[in-house]
Every structure is written in C-alpha cells, then in structure tokens.
Design a protein around this motif. Structure first.
Motif, PDB file in Angstrom:
ATOM      1  N   VAL A 182     -78.448  29.392  24.711  1.00  0.00           N
ATOM      2  CA  VAL A 182     -78.505  28.468  23.581  1.00  0.00           C
ATOM      3  C   VAL A 182     -77.350  27.481  23.714  1.00  0.00           C
ATOM      4  O   VAL A 182     -76.360  27.750  24.393  1.00  0.00           O
ATOM      5  CB  VAL A 182     -78.411  29.208  22.219  1.00  0.00           C
ATOM      6  N   LYS A 183     -77.509  26.337  23.078  1.00  0.00           N
ATOM      7  CA  LYS A 183     -76.437  25.345  23.032  1.00  0.00           C
ATOM      8  C   LYS A 183     -75.920  25.298  21.601  1.00  0.00           C
ATOM      9  O   LYS A 183     -76.690  25.080  20.661  1.00  0.00           O
ATOM     10  CB  LYS A 183     -76.938  23.974  23.476  1.00  0.00           C
ATOM     11  N   ILE A 184     -74.635  25.506  21.480  1.00  0.00           N
ATOM     12  CA  ILE A 184     -73.991  25.510  20.162  1.00  0.00           C
ATOM     13  C   ILE A 184     -72.958  24.394  20.115  1.00  0.00           C
ATOM     14  O   ILE A 184     -72.087  24.296  20.997  1.00  0.00           O
ATOM     15  CB  ILE A 184     -73.337  26.875  19.868  1.00  0.00           C
ATOM     16  N   ALA A 185     -73.090  23.547  19.096  1.00  0.00           N
ATOM     17  CA  ALA A 185     -72.112  22.479  18.881  1.00  0.00           C
ATOM     18  C   ALA A 185     -70.976  23.045  18.041  1.00  0.00           C
ATOM     19  O   ALA A 185     -71.206  23.666  17.008  1.00  0.00           O
ATOM     20  CB  ALA A 185     -72.762  21.303  18.176  1.00  0.00           C
ATOM     21  N   VAL A 186     -69.764  22.824  18.527  1.00  0.00           N
ATOM     22  CA  VAL A 186     -68.565  23.233  17.794  1.00  0.00           C
ATOM     23  C   VAL A 186     -67.843  21.953  17.402  1.00  0.00           C
ATOM     24  O   VAL A 186     -67.464  21.151  18.260  1.00  0.00           O
ATOM     25  CB  VAL A 186     -67.656  24.146  18.651  1.00  0.00           C
ATOM     26  N   THR A 215     -72.945  25.707  26.247  1.00  0.00           N
ATOM     27  CA  THR A 215     -74.116  26.498  26.597  1.00  0.00           C
ATOM     28  C   THR A 215     -73.657  27.934  26.800  1.00  0.00           C
ATOM     29  O   THR A 215     -72.765  28.193  27.624  1.00  0.00           O
ATOM     30  CB  THR A 215     -74.772  25.957  27.883  1.00  0.00           C
ATOM     31  N   ILE A 216     -74.264  28.852  26.029  1.00  0.00           N
ATOM     32  CA  ILE A 216     -73.867  30.260  26.072  1.00  0.00           C
ATOM     33  C   ILE A 216     -75.112  31.095  26.326  1.00  0.00           C
ATOM     34  O   ILE A 216     -76.115  30.966  25.611  1.00  0.00           O
ATOM     35  CB  ILE A 216     -73.200  30.685  24.752  1.00  0.00           C
ATOM     36  N   ASN A 217     -75.054  31.925  27.354  1.00  0.00           N
ATOM     37  CA  ASN A 217     -76.186  32.787  27.666  1.00  0.00           C
ATOM     38  C   ASN A 217     -76.405  33.809  26.563  1.00  0.00           C
ATOM     39  O   ASN A 217     -75.438  34.307  25.963  1.00  0.00           O
ATOM     40  CB  ASN A 217     -75.971  33.512  28.998  1.00  0.00           C
TER      41      ASN A 217
END
Length: 162
Positions: A60-64, A76-78
């Motif tokens: 998934v791609k998480i915006a911080v 991008t975090i598996n």
C-alpha cells in the motif's frame, strides 16, 4: 403488654428484612456497576482475509503529512511489513489490506477482491511504542483517522501482487 411485645417483634423483623434486602441490592448494584455505566466487556474484532484476497495485494502507499512543514511524503509499504519514516521516530506497520472492507459484527473482512472500499490495517509506533492501531480508508480518509499532533496519515494507493 402482649400487643406491645408483638409490635416490637414485628418492627424488629421488618428492620432486619429491610437491612438484609438493602445489602443484597448494594452487592447486586456493585457487581453490575460496569455494565450499568456502559463498560460491558468489549469484544475484540477479528480480521478475516478471504482466500480470494490472500496474497493478491503486495503493498500500500501511505501519505505521511508533516503538519508543521506542510510537506507530504508517500511511502510504499509491503503488506505484513513495516517501514521507519525517515527523519522521525515513527514506524508504520501494515498488518492487513482489505480491498472491499466490510464489517459484520466483530468480524472485519473483504466482500470481494475488487477495490470498492480499500482499507489498510496499520500500527504506528513512535519511539518503539505503539501509539495507534487501526484502519486507514482510501475513500474515507477522516473515518477513524489517527490524530497525531505533528503528522497526518492517509491511504493513497494499493498495489496488486502481480
């Protein structure tokens, strides 16, 4: 005199009965105090990833968002992995991804493998201590959002395994 004795006996009997009842009521009230105040035992939610979803999503791609600097970075975090956020003491772990998130009682699952209501179950650790465990929803970014004083977190994308 007999009448007076009978009255005293009746009065004592009533007093003993009332005292006994009130002790039982106190015990009963004390035993149910949590339930009376809305503190019934909370059932833990169970995440069920259906077979048609398992292994189908890689990451998934998480915006911080750094609120002070007004700067957003996307990571991008598996699924099943964690990532230390550079220049911070934060780590984000992605425990599960459900493309069609649904809740049935305490069971959280996916109705299909179609991304109709994408959600990522994450944990955020700050300085090694878990400060958030919950869900990020792609379509509803403010639903159950983690309110961190310095950072904001949003699920922005999801990548299939193949």
């Amino acid at each position: 005199m007999k009448v007076l004795c009978r009255l005293v006996v009746v009065a004592l009997t009533v007093m003993v009965a009332v005292a006994g009842c009130s002790k039982k009521e106190e015990q009963k009230a004390g035993g149910d105090a949590g339930a009376q105040h809305g503190q019934a035992a909370k059932k833990e939610s169970v995440v069920v990833v259906p077979d048609n979803v398992k292994g189908k999503w890689k990451s998934v791609k998480i915006a911080v968002t750094d609120k002070a600097a007004n700067k957003e970075s996307v990571y991008t975090i598996n699924v099943g992995a964690e990532l230390a956020i550079p220049e911070s003491n934060l780590t984000i772990a992605v425990d599960n991804f459900l493309p069609h998130f649904t809740m049935d009682g305490t069971t959280l699952t996916s109705q299909s493998n179609e991304p109709k209501n994408p959600a990522a179950q994450i944990r955020i650790l700050e300085g090694g201590k878990e400060v958030f465990k919950g869900w990020l929803f792609s379509l509803y970014p403010t639903t159950h959002a983690f309110n961190h004083p310095k950072y904001g977190f949003t699920l922005v994308d999801f990548i299939p395994a193949n």
